[in-house]
Design a protein around this motif. Structure first.
Motif, PDB file in Angstrom:
ATOM      1  N   SER A  80       5.210   0.183   8.495  1.00 38.58           N
ATOM      2  CA  SER A  80       4.198  -0.372   7.498  1.00 38.58           C
ATOM      3  C   SER A  80       2.669  -0.326   8.040  1.00 38.58           C
ATOM      4  CB  SER A  80       4.390  -1.944   6.807  1.00 38.58           C
ATOM      5  OG  SER A  80       4.707  -2.423   8.061  1.00 38.58           O
ATOM      6  N   PRO A 108      -1.320   0.560   7.288  1.00 37.46           N
ATOM      7  CA  PRO A 108      -1.843   0.722   6.464  1.00 37.46           C
ATOM      8  C   PRO A 108      -2.864   2.108   6.481  1.00 37.46           C
ATOM      9  CG  PRO A 108      -2.990  -1.046   7.349  1.00 37.46           C
ATOM     10  CD  PRO A 108      -1.603  -0.692   8.183  1.00 37.46           C
ATOM     11  N   ILE A 135      -3.233   4.484   4.419  1.00 43.29           N
ATOM     12  CA  ILE A 135      -4.124   4.863   3.148  1.00 43.29           C
ATOM     13  C   ILE A 135      -5.695   4.183   3.277  1.00 43.29           C
ATOM     14  CG2 ILE A 135      -3.024   3.006   1.871  1.00 43.29           C
ATOM     15  CD1 ILE A 135      -3.959   6.574   0.630  1.00 43.29           C
ATOM     16  N   VAL A 136      -5.685   3.039   3.898  1.00 44.30           N
ATOM     17  CA  VAL A 136      -6.921   2.276   3.782  1.00 44.30           C
ATOM     18  C   VAL A 136      -8.056   3.002   4.663  1.00 44.30           C
ATOM     19  CG1 VAL A 136      -7.964   0.267   4.293  1.00 44.30           C
ATOM     20  CG2 VAL A 136      -5.776   0.242   3.414  1.00 44.30           C
ATOM     21  N   TYR A 155       0.933  -1.469  -0.080  1.00 45.94           N
ATOM     22  CA  TYR A 155       0.097  -0.077  -0.064  1.00 45.94           C
ATOM     23  C   TYR A 155       0.876   1.382  -0.132  1.00 45.94           C
ATOM     24  CZ  TYR A 155       0.695  -1.849   4.632  1.00 45.94           C
ATOM     25  OH  TYR A 155       1.389  -2.182   5.979  1.00 45.94           O
ATOM     26  N   ASN A 156       0.266   2.261  -0.409  1.00 48.34           N
ATOM     27  CA  ASN A 156       0.957   3.408  -0.711  1.00 48.34           C
ATOM     28  C   ASN A 156       1.099   4.345   0.854  1.00 48.34           C
ATOM     29  OD1 ASN A 156       1.272   3.421  -3.321  1.00 48.34           O
ATOM     30  ND2 ASN A 156      -0.713   4.321  -3.921  1.00 48.34           N
ATOM     31  N   GLU A 162      -7.613   6.515   5.268  1.00 53.37           N
ATOM     32  CA  GLU A 162      -7.885   7.525   4.464  1.00 53.37           C
ATOM     33  C   GLU A 162      -8.959   7.450   3.335  1.00 53.37           C
ATOM     34  OE1 GLU A 162      -4.607  10.159   3.959  1.00 53.37           O
ATOM     35  OE2 GLU A 162      -4.290   9.978   5.895  1.00 53.37           O
ATOM     36  N   GLU A 163      -8.707   6.228   2.594  1.00 48.64           N
ATOM     37  CA  GLU A 163      -9.685   6.466   1.568  1.00 48.64           C
ATOM     38  C   GLU A 163     -10.869   5.760   1.991  1.00 48.64           C
ATOM     39  OE1 GLU A 163      -7.503   3.749  -1.081  1.00 48.64           O
ATOM     40  OE2 GLU A 163      -6.041   5.290  -1.908  1.00 48.64           O
ATOM     41  N   THR A 164     -11.136   5.035   2.888  1.00 50.98           N
ATOM     42  CA  THR A 164     -12.286   4.526   3.277  1.00 50.98           C
ATOM     43  C   THR A 164     -13.222   5.633   4.221  1.00 50.98           C
ATOM     44  OG1 THR A 164     -11.328   2.301   3.563  1.00 50.98           O
ATOM     45  CG2 THR A 164     -13.467   2.794   4.786  1.00 50.98           C
TER      46      THR A 164
END
Length: 88
Positions: free
Chosen positions: A36, A38, A40-41, A1-2, A43-45
């Protein structure tokens, strides 16, 4: 993931910094942290920025067989998290 980076000038970030400066001075701000997680998960959700608040000692050897947490850091972490729970 980014990887992700949240701007420190966000109102929520400024409130967090202000609360932690009152609770546990001096405060060290790190714009980037390794690891590491996640985020981004999340933030996007939630369509929301994230901010991490580390509480361990710098030499804790995370994920090593001699991983450790100093008791002083544990008590500081309790104070830190308590400040976040009552954050204005």
């Amino acid at each position: 993931y980014n990887a992700v980076r949240s701007p420190m000038d966000l109102p929520a970030a400024q409130r967090l910094v202000s609360s932690l400066e009152r609770a546990r001075p001096p405060l060290v701000l790190q714009p980037t942290m390794g690891g590491s997680v996640p985020l981004i998960v999340i933030e996007e959700t939630l369509n929301s920025p994230t901010i991490t608040v580390p509480t361990v000692n710098y030499d804790n050897n995370q994920h090593a067989k001699n991983e450790n947490l100093r008791l002083g850091n544990l008590w500081a972490a309790i104070e830190t998290m308590s400040a976040l729970f009552v954050m204005e």
